[in-house]
Design a protein around this motif. Structure first.
Motif, PDB file in Angstrom:
ATOM      1  N   ASN A  83       0.827  -1.212   0.000  1.00 20.10           N
ATOM      2  CA  ASN A  83       0.000   0.000   0.000  1.00 20.10           C
ATOM      3  C   ASN A  83       0.858   1.258   0.000  1.00 20.10           C
ATOM      4  OD1 ASN A  83      -2.336  -1.504  -0.025  1.00 20.10           O
ATOM      5  ND2 ASN A  83      -2.716  -1.328   2.165  1.00 20.10           N
ATOM      6  N   ASP A  92      -4.572   4.793  -5.627  1.00 16.30           N
ATOM      7  CA  ASP A  92      -5.448   4.453  -4.503  1.00 16.30           C
ATOM      8  C   ASP A  92      -5.322   2.955  -4.202  1.00 16.30           C
ATOM      9  OD1 ASP A  92      -7.395   4.100  -2.620  1.00 16.30           O
ATOM     10  OD2 ASP A  92      -9.058   4.827  -3.845  1.00 16.30           O
ATOM     11  N   LYS A  94      -7.254   1.024  -2.892  1.00 18.63           N
ATOM     12  CA  LYS A  94      -8.524   0.313  -3.056  1.00 18.63           C
ATOM     13  C   LYS A  94      -8.993   0.273  -4.513  1.00 18.63           C
ATOM     14  CE  LYS A  94     -10.151   1.470   1.614  1.00 18.63           C
ATOM     15  NZ  LYS A  94     -11.244   2.113   2.402  1.00 18.63           N
TER      16      LYS A  94
END
Length: 280
Positions: A83, A92, A94
């Motif tokens: 991440n 991002d 996600k």
């Protein structure tokens, strides 16, 4: 053997009778395969070979590597590490792109080649795949530089200390040499000889430390070679996908033809039974 020949002949005759159903089913499956291929986003795979950094001036008995190979493998597979890599690139965590990055993330340790780690990641464009591989290495490099900073600082402090002692001993040797030359002092000659031995020892220690701090023994975690991205996407594979579509279409066509023939036979038998019952 005779029965197999009869069965194949019967199957051929069945397909000839129900050729329309066979071709229609085959065409539907093939068109579905083509449509499916157009809906898929191509994926390119980037391969990178990571060399783990080291500090050659590490204390005796201590691993000079920034981290052991197994620990690096574990770190690279941590979701927080991945991440952080994505966020450093403005992606991002996600997003679907991040999902593909994590899903395709593969590591292959090459313990007897450096050691090295082969990293593979995928993206929907060759440029993005390359950037993800390079970004992952850059993230790891930053962490390892922090781990190596203390060892490098101590090594350079040790080098400065040796250089300072060497200059001090040389100055003392020069003074003793001057005294011995002017006054023919035997004690000064003896002391000067001892200083020469000390200078040689300090110079040897300094040279060894300089060698250990050179690029041969001390280097950052980095790419061993440039990231490799093939010209063509690795997914979907057109030859494989269309080949599977043809095989599936042939199988589905045969099943449809057999099912249609069975339905015709049931209708024929039912009609015959009704005629017999009406005649009775």
């Amino acid at each position: 053997m005779q029965r197999d020949e009869i069965y194949l002949i019967d199957m051929w005759r069945l397909l000839c009778r129900e050729w329309l159903w066979f071709l229609a089913t085959f065409a539907v499956v093939l068109l579905a395969t083509i449509a499916f291929m157009f809906t898929l986003k191509p994926q390119w795979q980037a391969s990178a070979w990571i060399q783990i950094g080291q500090v050659g001036a590490a204390p005796s008995g201590q691993d000079p590597k920034a981290e052991p190979l197994q620990r690096v493998l574990e770190r690279l597979q941590l979701i927080p590490f991945q991440n952080q890599t994505l966020q450093s690139m403005g992606i991002d965590p996600k997003s679907p792109e991040a999902g593909l990055y994590r899903k395709s993330f593969k590591l292959e340790p090459l313990a007897y080649a450096g050691p090295l780690i082969k990293l593979s990641v995928r993206a929907h464009s060759p440029q993005r795949a390359r950037e993800l591989a390079e970004g992952t290495v850059a993230q790891l490099q930053g962490i390892h530089r922090g781990l190596e900073a203390t060892q490098l600082k101590l090594a350079h402090q040790r080098l400065d200390e040796i250089q300072s002692n060497l200059e001090s001993v040389k100055a003392e040797r020069d003074r003793l040499q001057q005294v011995a030359t002017q006054g023919k002092d035997n004690l000064a000659f003896v002391l000067m000889t001892g200083k020469n031995d000390e200078i040689r020892a300090l110079e040897q220690t300094r040279n060894e430390l300089l060698t250990r701090l050179s690029a041969t023994y001390t280097y950052d975690t980095s790419l061993m070679w440039p990231v490799y991205v093939p010209e063509h996407p690795v997914f979907p594979n057109p030859v494989l996908m269309y080949g599977m579509g043809v095989v599936l279409g042939l199988f589905a066509g045969v099943v449809a033809a057999v099912a249609r023939n069975a339905a015709r036979r049931r209708v024929a038998v039912s009609t015959k039974v009704q005629h017999i019952a009406a005649g009775v």
